[in-house]
Structures are given as C-alpha cells and as structure tokens.
Write a protein that holds these residues in place. Sequence first.
Motif, PDB file in Angstrom:
ATOM      1  N   GLY A 128      -3.410   7.196   3.668  1.00 23.61           N
ATOM      2  CA  GLY A 128      -3.576   5.811   4.094  1.00 23.61           C
ATOM      3  C   GLY A 128      -3.867   5.657   5.563  1.00 23.61           C
ATOM      4  N   PHE A 185       0.805  -1.223   0.000  1.00 22.99           N
ATOM      5  CA  PHE A 185       0.000   0.000   0.000  1.00 22.99           C
ATOM      6  C   PHE A 185       0.837   1.270   0.000  1.00 22.99           C
ATOM      7  CE2 PHE A 185      -2.786  -3.288   1.649  1.00 22.99           C
ATOM      8  CZ  PHE A 185      -3.891  -3.107   0.845  1.00 22.99           C
ATOM      9  N   TYR A 213      -6.334   5.505   9.042  1.00 22.43           N
ATOM     10  CA  TYR A 213      -7.668   5.119   9.481  1.00 22.43           C
ATOM     11  C   TYR A 213      -8.302   6.263  10.266  1.00 22.43           C
ATOM     12  CZ  TYR A 213      -6.243   0.240   8.567  1.00 22.43           C
ATOM     13  OH  TYR A 213      -5.802  -0.917   7.988  1.00 22.43           O
ATOM     14  N   GLU A 245      -9.465  -1.389   3.479  1.00 28.63           N
ATOM     15  CA  GLU A 245      -8.517  -2.400   3.914  1.00 28.63           C
ATOM     16  C   GLU A 245      -9.196  -3.402   4.841  1.00 28.63           C
ATOM     17  OE1 GLU A 245      -5.065  -0.802   5.733  1.00 28.63           O
ATOM     18  OE2 GLU A 245      -4.393   0.278   3.947  1.00 28.63           O
ATOM     19  N   ARG A 246      -8.999  -4.677   4.578  1.00 29.45           N
ATOM     20  CA  ARG A 246      -9.515  -5.735   5.437  1.00 29.45           C
ATOM     21  C   ARG A 246      -8.382  -6.219   6.338  1.00 29.45           C
ATOM     22  NH1 ARG A 246     -11.052  -9.898   1.210  1.00 29.45           N
ATOM     23  NH2 ARG A 246      -9.280  -8.858   0.193  1.00 29.45           N
ATOM     24  N   THR A 282      -9.537   3.719   4.367  1.00 27.23           N
ATOM     25  CA  THR A 282      -8.372   4.584   4.586  1.00 27.23           C
ATOM     26  C   THR A 282      -8.624   5.942   3.956  1.00 27.23           C
ATOM     27  OG1 THR A 282      -7.290   3.774   2.587  1.00 27.23           O
ATOM     28  CG2 THR A 282      -6.774   2.657   4.657  1.00 27.23           C
ATOM     29  N   VAL A 285      -3.007  -6.276   6.885  1.00 29.24           N
ATOM     30  CA  VAL A 285      -3.956  -6.026   5.799  1.00 29.24           C
ATOM     31  C   VAL A 285      -3.954  -7.222   4.856  1.00 29.24           C
ATOM     32  CG1 VAL A 285      -4.545  -4.480   3.902  1.00 29.24           C
ATOM     33  CG2 VAL A 285      -3.575  -3.550   6.007  1.00 29.24           C
ATOM     34  N   GLU A 303      -4.360  -7.928   1.612  1.00 33.37           N
ATOM     35  CA  GLU A 303      -3.547  -7.963   0.390  1.00 33.37           C
ATOM     36  C   GLU A 303      -2.062  -8.029   0.712  1.00 33.37           C
ATOM     37  OE1 GLU A 303      -7.504  -6.359  -0.739  1.00 33.37           O
ATOM     38  OE2 GLU A 303      -6.117  -5.975   0.921  1.00 33.37           O
ATOM     39  N   TYR A 344      -1.207   3.725  -2.413  1.00 27.79           N
ATOM     40  CA  TYR A 344      -1.649   5.047  -1.960  1.00 27.79           C
ATOM     41  C   TYR A 344      -0.851   6.186  -2.593  1.00 27.79           C
ATOM     42  CZ  TYR A 344      -4.452   2.388   1.355  1.00 27.79           C
ATOM     43  OH  TYR A 344      -5.350   1.513   1.915  1.00 27.79           O
TER      44      TYR A 344
END
Length: 253
Positions: A91, A41, A93, A111-112, A211, A183, A185, A53
Amino acid sequence: MRARLLLGSLLSMVLLVCFAAPVRAADDALTVAVDAGNPPFMYAGHAGAAGLYPLLIRRVCERAGLRVSLQPLAWRRALYLLNQGQAAVGGIYKNSDREKLYDFSQPLFLERIVVIYPRQRPLPFHALADLDRKRVGVMAGWSYGDDFDRARAAGRFSAYDGESDRQNLQRLERGYLDAALGVREAMDAILASGDYPGLAIAPEPLVANPTFLALRKQPGNRAVLKRFNQALEAMRQDGSYAALVHGFFNAGH
C-alpha cells in the motif's frame, strides 16, 4: 583449549553476522508490513492485518504460491523495516526518491487523495496552489507525490503530521487546521458515520496515486516480485481482481 577458543570466536562472529544481516524475501515466502491505522485499506483488526490491501496481497500470494506473513504496524515502523530490508511494505506510494531504494510491484489500487475542510470555513479547491499558506493535516510518513512533496519542502503551506485520519479530522474540526488530506473511500466511510458533521470533502481530488508492494533493492527480491506481478496480472485478466475489489467495498468496509 586454543582450538575451542578459536571455534567459539568463529561461532560468535557467524551469529553476529546472521543477526545483523537484513532479512530478505525467500523464493517462496514474503513478510509484508502494512499500516495499522489506515482503514478501510489496511489496519490492525482482531485477527491481525485487515483491509483491502492485506486481503488482496494474501490472494495474490496464494495465486503465486508464495507464503506470506502480514504485519500491521505504525507506518513509520513499516517504512523502517522496508528501508532495512527486513520486510516488504504493502500500500505504499511511489516517488523518485523511493525508486532509488526499492523495487515496486504492479499497482495494487488507485487511491484518490481528497481535501477535507470545515463547512463553516469552505476551502474552494481545484489545484495544489489552493493549499498555499494553509495549515494542512497529513499522515505521518506519507508521500503525496513529487509535486506535493516539493511544495511542502518549499514551505508553501504548513503540513502537520497526524498518526491517523481521525486525529487529523479532529484537529480540523477544532480549528487547528485549515484542511486535511485523506483517501476518498476512507473519508467517505468516516464522514458517513456522522462523527464529523461539520466537515466536507472537496469534489476535485488533489491527486490520484497508485499504490504498490515495495521491497528493498536486494538480491532475490526481484524474483519474488516477478511471481507476485504475474499472479496479480492473471487476476486482472480473469476478473477475480475486479470481483475482489467490488466485493470488498460493497460489503460495507
């Protein structure tokens, strides 16, 4: 002579104020700090800030007619500059405490956050309560949402701050942790490398966090965010946002 002394004193005061004052976003320019160690990211690449990002923020700023300077930094340093009003942060939270201090863009990405555990010591994970009384590796300076932050403050589990995903995974593999958070990914990419064959990812995410781009609440910053948001929304509407994200992940990042 007295006039020169007075002029010199005034000049010194002006310079002191200028250097002490926070650096705010100009109407057509933006300085953005990103995490130097959170691939794919955002991270420090050979030519500066790299990852999804930085790529997305550059494209949005181009669309908005904003000149942007991206700086890959340690996450704690990035948050310090944000708090001082010296840079925006990409990026990040959102949580209730941060909303009191910062203005946020429209979401950049969803984002998971997943739970990683050792295959030899499986951790059935379905809800936050499954982390109770566990040793959990997290990223230093990160917030994982209000529910997680409250559970951490209450001491329901022991959270250990790491400086990178790989550091947390190494601690997990060596038995110093029961679980680590990351995250999806990013974890998929790291585990696909084969470096951590003894680790697995729980299928259910802990939380899905959007994000944002954030700026300190200061005069002028909302006007910059408005231009950024308009450009980001235009990219969503014309399909260029989806094409950028799809192309990024399919390029093997």
